[in-house]
Design a protein around this motif. Structure first.
Motif, PDB file in Angstrom:
ATOM      1  N   PRO A  11     -25.669  21.750 -24.492  1.00  0.00           N
ATOM      2  CA  PRO A  11     -26.081  20.349 -24.660  1.00  0.00           C
ATOM      3  C   PRO A  11     -25.072  19.415 -24.004  1.00  0.00           C
ATOM      4  N   GLY A  12     -25.589  18.380 -23.323  1.00  0.00           N
ATOM      5  CA  GLY A  12     -24.680  17.457 -22.657  1.00  0.00           C
ATOM      6  C   GLY A  12     -25.466  16.300 -22.073  1.00  0.00           C
ATOM      7  N   VAL A  13     -24.805  15.468 -21.322  1.00  0.00           N
ATOM      8  CA  VAL A  13     -25.437  14.291 -20.720  1.00  0.00           C
ATOM      9  C   VAL A  13     -25.841  14.632 -19.297  1.00  0.00           C
ATOM     10  N   GLU A  14     -27.122  14.487 -19.008  1.00  0.00           N
ATOM     11  CA  GLU A  14     -27.601  14.843 -17.692  1.00  0.00           C
ATOM     12  C   GLU A  14     -28.045  13.583 -16.955  1.00  0.00           C
ATOM     13  N   GLY A  15     -27.772  13.484 -15.674  1.00  0.00           N
ATOM     14  CA  GLY A  15     -28.257  12.383 -14.876  1.00  0.00           C
ATOM     15  C   GLY A  15     -28.487  12.900 -13.475  1.00  0.00           C
ATOM     16  N   SER A  16     -28.833  11.985 -12.589  1.00  0.00           N
ATOM     17  CA  SER A  16     -29.087  12.460 -11.235  1.00  0.00           C
ATOM     18  C   SER A  16     -27.764  12.791 -10.574  1.00  0.00           C
TER      19      SER A  16
END
Lengths: 180, 167
Positions: A11-16
């Motif tokens: 789990p973590g922060v995903e972005g482009s």
């Protein structure tokens, strides 16, 4: 789509173009899929473990390809079989010689509780001399059970903090066994 | 069948030791004799070195415990004549407070570990043994586990029943 299964990202922060997670989780992911077991096989459960290592059940899928028959570089102590009281100091020494991080799995009734050998000469469970993370029931456990225990160890490894030995709870546990 | 009958063995022993050696029986045609602590080494030496008997192989030394007997602890020697293919069993019974035996290591080096095992499990002290330590059990054990002086397991225990182990 290929049917090759890949481990899910933690789990973590995903972005482009970026993905951020905590170091604990990334290290835990890596550790849990490259556990190097140290088999301490004394009896029948050891034979069952050989089947687990064989091509049919193939423990190597979990990154446990390198069985370490030395405490050096080993993460997971797998105790399989009857541990007599005379063997207990040897087992304890092997555990002490392993470097952190280290986990212990008691495979089968004998290692977990002495099993059917309710005798003056047999240690009634290895948790009398070393701390145990996962117990695998059965006499002997099927390879599936050993793999299940292994996957439970993996869950532990993934959710653990990076430096387990610095936690007061863990130090308290080791102190109970007179280690360190 | 061996080249030599039990009767011939007995006759030779009787000629030398007379009534110091008594016959217990011949179960499964294994000649079994009893003797005393004073004669045992002489008897073993005779059996080993006699030109016709040649009981050169010491199969085993062990012990047995009959708590109800006057002399409860018996030390048992099994000899095998490889030349004649016959066997003999010799028993020596000793009293409980005086469990001493002369060592057979003067005759066979192989007796060393057998006597260590007998000491380990029955507490028989072999006088003159070069290294009388426990051999199978932990060194700091204080009891002799094969003696029949310990209560059996509580029959009402349920914590080790089969269904707890998937059997």
């Amino acid at each position: 789509m290929s049917d090759i299964q890949i481990v899910n990202a933690p789990p973590g922060v995903e972005g482009s173009g970026f993905f951020a997670t905590s170091l604990d989780k990334a290290i835990g992911l890596a550790r849990s899929h490259s556990l190097w077991p140290l088999p301490f096989a004394t009896s029948c459960c050891g034979i069952e473990f050989m089947a687990t290592m064989g091509s049919h059940y193939d423990l190597s899928r979990f990154g446990a390809e390198r069985l370490s028959f030395s405490p050096r570089q080993a993460d997971l102590l797998m105790v399989m079989g009857t541990i007599s009281k005379k063997m207990a100091p040897v087992l304890r020494q092997v555990y002490l010689q392993m470097a952190e991080p280290r986990w212990v799995m008691a495979v089968g009734a004998c290692a977990s509780s002495g099993g059917i050998f309710d005798t003056y000469s047999v240690l009634q469970g290895i948790d009398e001399v070393i701390p145990v993370d996962v117990y695998v029931p059965g006499c002997p456990p099927r390879p599936e059970a050993i793999i299940d225990g292994f996957m439970n160890i993996q869950k532990l490894v993934q959710t653990e903090s990076l430096r387990r030995r610095n936690e007061p709870k863990y130090q308290e546990l080791l102190a109970k066994y007179g280690i360190q | 069948m061996g080249k030599i009958t039990n009767q011939e063995v007995l006759d030779k022993i009787a000629a030398k030791f007379g009534d110091q050696v008594s016959v217990i029986g011949e179960p499964h045609s294994l000649l079994t004799v009893e003797t005393g602590r004073e004669q045992i080494i002489d008897l073993l030496t005779f059996l080993k070195n006699d030109a016709t008997l040649q009981f050169i192989f010491l199969t085993d030394i062990t012990a047995i415990h009959y708590p109800e007997q006057e002399k409860p602890i018996g030390i048992i020697y099994h000899l095998h004549s490889l030349v004649n293919n016959v066997r003999i069993r010799i028993k020596v019974f000793v009293a409980d407070g005086d469990v001493h035996m002369p060592t057979a290591t003067v005759l066979w080096d192989g007796a060393n570990w057998m006597e260590r095992e007998t000491y380990d499990f029955f507490g028989v002290v072999f006088d003159g043994h070069p290294d009388l330590r426990r051999i199978l059990n932990v060194d700091d054990m204080t009891v002799f586990p094969m003696r029949k002086e310990y209560p059996l397991e509580d029959p009402n225990r349920v914590d080790k029943k089969d269904y707890f182990f998937g059997r």
